[in-house]
Design a protein around this motif. Sequence first.
Motif, PDB file in Angstrom:
ATOM      1  N   GLN A   8       0.863  -1.174   0.000  1.00  0.00           N
ATOM      2  CA  GLN A   8       0.000   0.000   0.000  1.00  0.00           C
ATOM      3  C   GLN A   8       0.904   1.230   0.000  1.00  0.00           C
ATOM      4  OE1 GLN A   8      -2.589   0.742   3.461  1.00  0.00           O
ATOM      5  NE2 GLN A   8      -4.227   1.064   1.966  1.00  0.00           N
ATOM      6  N   VAL A   9       0.619   2.142  -0.917  1.00  0.00           N
ATOM      7  CA  VAL A   9       1.426   3.351  -1.054  1.00  0.00           C
ATOM      8  C   VAL A   9       0.492   4.555  -0.968  1.00  0.00           C
ATOM      9  CG1 VAL A   9       2.939   4.670  -2.578  1.00  0.00           C
ATOM     10  CG2 VAL A   9       3.130   2.179  -2.500  1.00  0.00           C
ATOM     11  N   ALA A  10       0.867   5.510  -0.128  1.00  0.00           N
ATOM     12  CA  ALA A  10       0.093   6.743   0.016  1.00  0.00           C
ATOM     13  C   ALA A  10       0.961   7.920  -0.409  1.00  0.00           C
ATOM     14  CB  ALA A  10      -0.358   6.922   1.456  1.00  0.00           C
ATOM     15  N   VAL A  24      -3.723  10.432  -2.212  1.00  0.00           N
ATOM     16  CA  VAL A  24      -4.172   9.256  -2.956  1.00  0.00           C
ATOM     17  C   VAL A  24      -3.515   8.041  -2.319  1.00  0.00           C
ATOM     18  CG1 VAL A  24      -4.626  10.423  -5.158  1.00  0.00           C
ATOM     19  CG2 VAL A  24      -2.353   9.524  -4.698  1.00  0.00           C
ATOM     20  N   VAL A  25      -4.194   6.914  -2.425  1.00  0.00           N
ATOM     21  CA  VAL A  25      -3.676   5.657  -1.880  1.00  0.00           C
ATOM     22  C   VAL A  25      -3.887   4.570  -2.916  1.00  0.00           C
ATOM     23  CG1 VAL A  25      -3.863   3.940  -0.038  1.00  0.00           C
ATOM     24  CG2 VAL A  25      -4.232   6.353   0.479  1.00  0.00           C
ATOM     25  N   ALA A  26      -2.847   3.797  -3.180  1.00  0.00           N
ATOM     26  CA  ALA A  26      -2.924   2.656  -4.088  1.00  0.00           C
ATOM     27  C   ALA A  26      -2.598   1.396  -3.301  1.00  0.00           C
ATOM     28  CB  ALA A  26      -1.955   2.827  -5.244  1.00  0.00           C
ATOM     29  N   SER A  27      -3.301   0.313  -3.606  1.00  0.00           N
ATOM     30  CA  SER A  27      -3.084  -0.964  -2.918  1.00  0.00           C
ATOM     31  C   SER A  27      -3.001  -2.084  -3.936  1.00  0.00           C
ATOM     32  CB  SER A  27      -4.234  -1.267  -1.961  1.00  0.00           C
ATOM     33  OG  SER A  27      -4.316  -0.288  -0.967  1.00  0.00           O
ATOM     34  N   ALA A  28      -2.153  -3.051  -3.633  1.00  0.00           N
ATOM     35  CA  ALA A  28      -2.031  -4.219  -4.498  1.00  0.00           C
ATOM     36  C   ALA A  28      -1.795  -5.448  -3.630  1.00  0.00           C
ATOM     37  CB  ALA A  28      -0.881  -4.047  -5.480  1.00  0.00           C
ATOM     38  N   LYS A  29      -2.308  -6.576  -4.090  1.00  0.00           N
ATOM     39  CA  LYS A  29      -2.104  -7.854  -3.401  1.00  0.00           C
ATOM     40  C   LYS A  29      -1.689  -8.893  -4.422  1.00  0.00           C
ATOM     41  CE  LYS A  29      -5.422  -7.191   0.306  1.00  0.00           C
ATOM     42  NZ  LYS A  29      -6.515  -7.759   1.072  1.00  0.00           N
ATOM     43  N   ARG A  30      -0.841  -9.778  -3.990  1.00  0.00           N
ATOM     44  CA  ARG A  30      -0.431 -10.908  -4.809  1.00  0.00           C
ATOM     45  C   ARG A  30      -0.304 -12.133  -3.908  1.00  0.00           C
ATOM     46  NH1 ARG A  30      -1.387  -7.972  -8.316  1.00  0.00           N
ATOM     47  NH2 ARG A  30      -0.282  -7.497 -10.233  1.00  0.00           N
ATOM     48  N   SER A  31      -0.661 -13.279  -4.456  1.00  0.00           N
ATOM     49  CA  SER A  31      -0.492 -14.556  -3.759  1.00  0.00           C
ATOM     50  C   SER A  31       0.042 -15.570  -4.755  1.00  0.00           C
ATOM     51  CB  SER A  31      -1.826 -15.063  -3.207  1.00  0.00           C
ATOM     52  OG  SER A  31      -2.297 -14.205  -2.205  1.00  0.00           O
ATOM     53  N   ARG A  32       0.828 -16.456  -4.258  1.00  0.00           N
ATOM     54  CA  ARG A  32       1.369 -17.507  -5.117  1.00  0.00           C
ATOM     55  C   ARG A  32       1.663 -18.736  -4.285  1.00  0.00           C
ATOM     56  NH1 ARG A  32       5.936 -16.642  -9.623  1.00  0.00           N
ATOM     57  NH2 ARG A  32       5.699 -18.649 -10.623  1.00  0.00           N
ATOM     58  N   GLN A  61      -1.841   2.171 -10.876  1.00  0.00           N
ATOM     59  CA  GLN A  61      -2.849   2.854 -10.068  1.00  0.00           C
ATOM     60  C   GLN A  61      -2.436   4.288  -9.758  1.00  0.00           C
ATOM     61  OE1 GLN A  61      -4.281   0.846  -6.540  1.00  0.00           O
ATOM     62  NE2 GLN A  61      -3.984  -1.144  -7.490  1.00  0.00           N
ATOM     63  N   MET A  62      -1.190   4.464  -9.336  1.00  0.00           N
ATOM     64  CA  MET A  62      -0.725   5.802  -8.971  1.00  0.00           C
ATOM     65  C   MET A  62      -0.760   6.746 -10.157  1.00  0.00           C
ATOM     66  SD  MET A  62      -0.064   6.813  -5.996  1.00  0.00           S
ATOM     67  CE  MET A  62       0.154   6.235  -4.350  1.00  0.00           C
ATOM     68  N   ARG A  67      -3.061  11.650 -11.860  1.00  0.00           N
ATOM     69  CA  ARG A  67      -3.660  12.456 -12.937  1.00  0.00           C
ATOM     70  C   ARG A  67      -5.075  12.895 -12.579  1.00  0.00           C
ATOM     71  NH1 ARG A  67      -1.593  10.390 -18.767  1.00  0.00           N
ATOM     72  NH2 ARG A  67       0.530   9.944 -18.097  1.00  0.00           N
ATOM     73  N   SER A  68      -5.834  12.006 -11.951  1.00  0.00           N
ATOM     74  CA  SER A  68      -7.234  12.308 -11.639  1.00  0.00           C
ATOM     75  C   SER A  68      -7.403  13.263 -10.459  1.00  0.00           C
ATOM     76  CB  SER A  68      -7.998  11.025 -11.339  1.00  0.00           C
ATOM     77  OG  SER A  68      -8.046  10.191 -12.462  1.00  0.00           O
ATOM     78  N   TYR A  69      -6.583  13.112  -9.424  1.00  0.00           N
ATOM     79  CA  TYR A  69      -6.835  13.839  -8.175  1.00  0.00           C
ATOM     80  C   TYR A  69      -5.752  14.830  -7.759  1.00  0.00           C
ATOM     81  CZ  TYR A  69     -10.425  10.306  -7.803  1.00  0.00           C
ATOM     82  OH  TYR A  69     -11.494   9.495  -8.075  1.00  0.00           O
ATOM     83  N   LEU A  70      -4.566  14.698  -8.336  1.00  0.00           N
ATOM     84  CA  LEU A  70      -3.468  15.592  -7.915  1.00  0.00           C
ATOM     85  C   LEU A  70      -2.927  16.419  -9.084  1.00  0.00           C
ATOM     86  CD1 LEU A  70      -1.494  13.122  -5.597  1.00  0.00           C
ATOM     87  CD2 LEU A  70      -3.368  14.662  -4.987  1.00  0.00           C
ATOM     88  N   GLY A  71      -3.642  16.433 -10.181  1.00  0.00           N
ATOM     89  CA  GLY A  71      -3.173  17.095 -11.388  1.00  0.00           C
ATOM     90  C   GLY A  71      -2.834  18.563 -11.204  1.00  0.00           C
ATOM     91  N   ARG A  72      -3.556  19.252 -10.343  1.00  0.00           N
ATOM     92  CA  ARG A  72      -3.300  20.688 -10.187  1.00  0.00           C
ATOM     93  C   ARG A  72      -1.941  20.984  -9.543  1.00  0.00           C
ATOM     94  NH1 ARG A  72      -7.340  22.655  -5.345  1.00  0.00           N
ATOM     95  NH2 ARG A  72      -5.751  24.123  -4.711  1.00  0.00           N
TER      96      ARG A  72
END
Length: 76
Positions: A8-10, A24-32, A61-62, A67-72
């Motif tokens: 998770q990256v903020a 903004v916060v992006a999250s990713a999960k992986r399992s193997r 995601q970032m 681009r969507s929320y921090l563009g300004r």
Amino acid sequence: QRYDATLQVALEILDARPMTIADVVASAKRSRTVPEGLSVNERDKALYEISDGLAREIDQQMEQLIRSYLGRWLVR
């Protein structure tokens, strides 16, 4: 053997106080699941693939979130 990973990256924009004015916060999960008795190289390859997948998903995601929320705040 099963490997589970979460990343998770903020990213926050702070004002002079410093108070959060945007984030903004992006999250990713992986399992193997891998078979028992893997060599060290095979295990390292599986872990690399998990890590690489996490990083790529966070990057995608970032890019969208920024681009969507921090563009300004972007300098072009």
